[in-house]
Design a protein around this motif. Structure first.
Motif, short mmCIF file in Angstrom:
data_model
loop_
_atom_site.label_atom_id
_atom_site.label_comp_id
_atom_site.label_asym_id
_atom_site.label_seq_id
_atom_site.Cartn_x
_atom_site.Cartn_y
_atom_site.Cartn_z
N PHE A 97 35.43 -24.44 -35.84
CA PHE A 97 36.35 -25.28 -36.22
C PHE A 97 35.66 -26.06 -37.36
CE2 PHE A 97 38.42 -25.26 -31.88
CZ PHE A 97 39.36 -24.47 -32.21
N GLU A 98 34.30 -26.33 -37.02
CA GLU A 98 33.52 -27.21 -37.75
C GLU A 98 31.93 -26.79 -37.55
OE1 GLU A 98 32.97 -31.29 -35.45
OE2 GLU A 98 35.03 -30.78 -36.62
N GLU A 99 31.05 -27.00 -38.54
CA GLU A 99 29.53 -26.76 -38.21
C GLU A 99 29.24 -28.17 -37.23
OE1 GLU A 99 25.33 -27.33 -40.62
OE2 GLU A 99 27.17 -26.51 -41.67
N THR A 100 28.39 -27.51 -36.13
CA THR A 100 28.32 -28.47 -35.03
C THR A 100 26.59 -28.17 -34.81
OG1 THR A 100 30.14 -28.25 -34.08
CG2 THR A 100 28.59 -28.91 -32.59
N ASP A 101 25.88 -29.26 -34.60
CA ASP A 101 24.55 -28.95 -34.09
C ASP A 101 24.44 -29.05 -32.62
OD1 ASP A 101 23.24 -29.49 -36.85
OD2 ASP A 101 23.40 -31.75 -36.52
#
Length: 204
Positions: A97-101
């Protein structure tokens, strides 16, 4: 004692039931003190990566986990096993869904399974191949079957991969670095083979 980390996004009771069946003392907990007292840690996980990381960060347990496994000292502390989404959280970043650390314990990223013509999620039994031996893969042989349910996979150097399956390409099944391990499959749902991997972890 094995601590199963409860952060609100895990397949807690199936893992606990498997450990109970094998006869290993374990506890489901969200307590930092329990994690410090435990001999080994399990990080389970189901759902979406961004939501799971948000929930884990909100518990305040991230630094405790990193300290207990000595992530800053080449993973030389307590053994940690991440299961399914919990494995994916061990890597540096994810792109669901989104870039996640993520936790940044293992080198690599988590990306969508690009498998044209195959059903996603990758769900069901897949045979495994051995890339590198590790303590958790003792007793496992090529062709053994493990149970997967996932749409994203780890992309990581070969030296981190112990077991893998093929599904439109290489799907790392069991990864490791030092005392940190990750299982993309569900060992608690993978019959005798999966229970053998849990037993190997418990006996480290």
């Amino acid at each position: 004692m094995i601590a199963i980390i409860d952060y609100g996004a895990g397949n807690l009771f199936s893992v606990k039931n498997a450990l109970d069946f094998l006869g290993y003392e374990n506890i489901i907990t969200s307590s930092a003190e329990d994690l410090k007292r435990a001999d080994k840690l399990i990080l389970p996980g189901v759902g979406a990566l961004p939501d799971a990381m948000k929930k884990l960060n909100e518990t305040g347990l991230v630094e405790v986990i990193l300290d207990e496994i000595a992530a800053k000292d080449n993973c030389s502390g307590k053994p940690l096993l991440g299961i399914c989404l919990g494995m994916q959280m061990l890597f540096q970043k994810g792109y669901e869904f989104e870039e996640t650390d993520c936790l940044g314990i293992l080198e690599g990223e988590v990306r969508f399974i690009d498998a044209p013509g195959l059903k996603i999620p990758h769900m069901g039994w897949s045979d495994i191949k051995i890339e590198n031996k590790c303590p958790l893969s003792v007793g496992i042989k090529e062709g053994d079957m493990l149970y997967y349910v996932h749409s994203y996979k780890a992309v990581t150097p070969k030296e981190n991969i112990s077991l893998y399956s093929e599904y439109g390409g290489i799907v790392p099944g069991l990864v490791f670095n030092g005392n940190v391990y990750g299982a993309q499959f569900h060992p608690e749902k993978s019959g005798k083979v999966g229970l053998g991997i849990l037993k190997n972890f418990a006996n480290l």
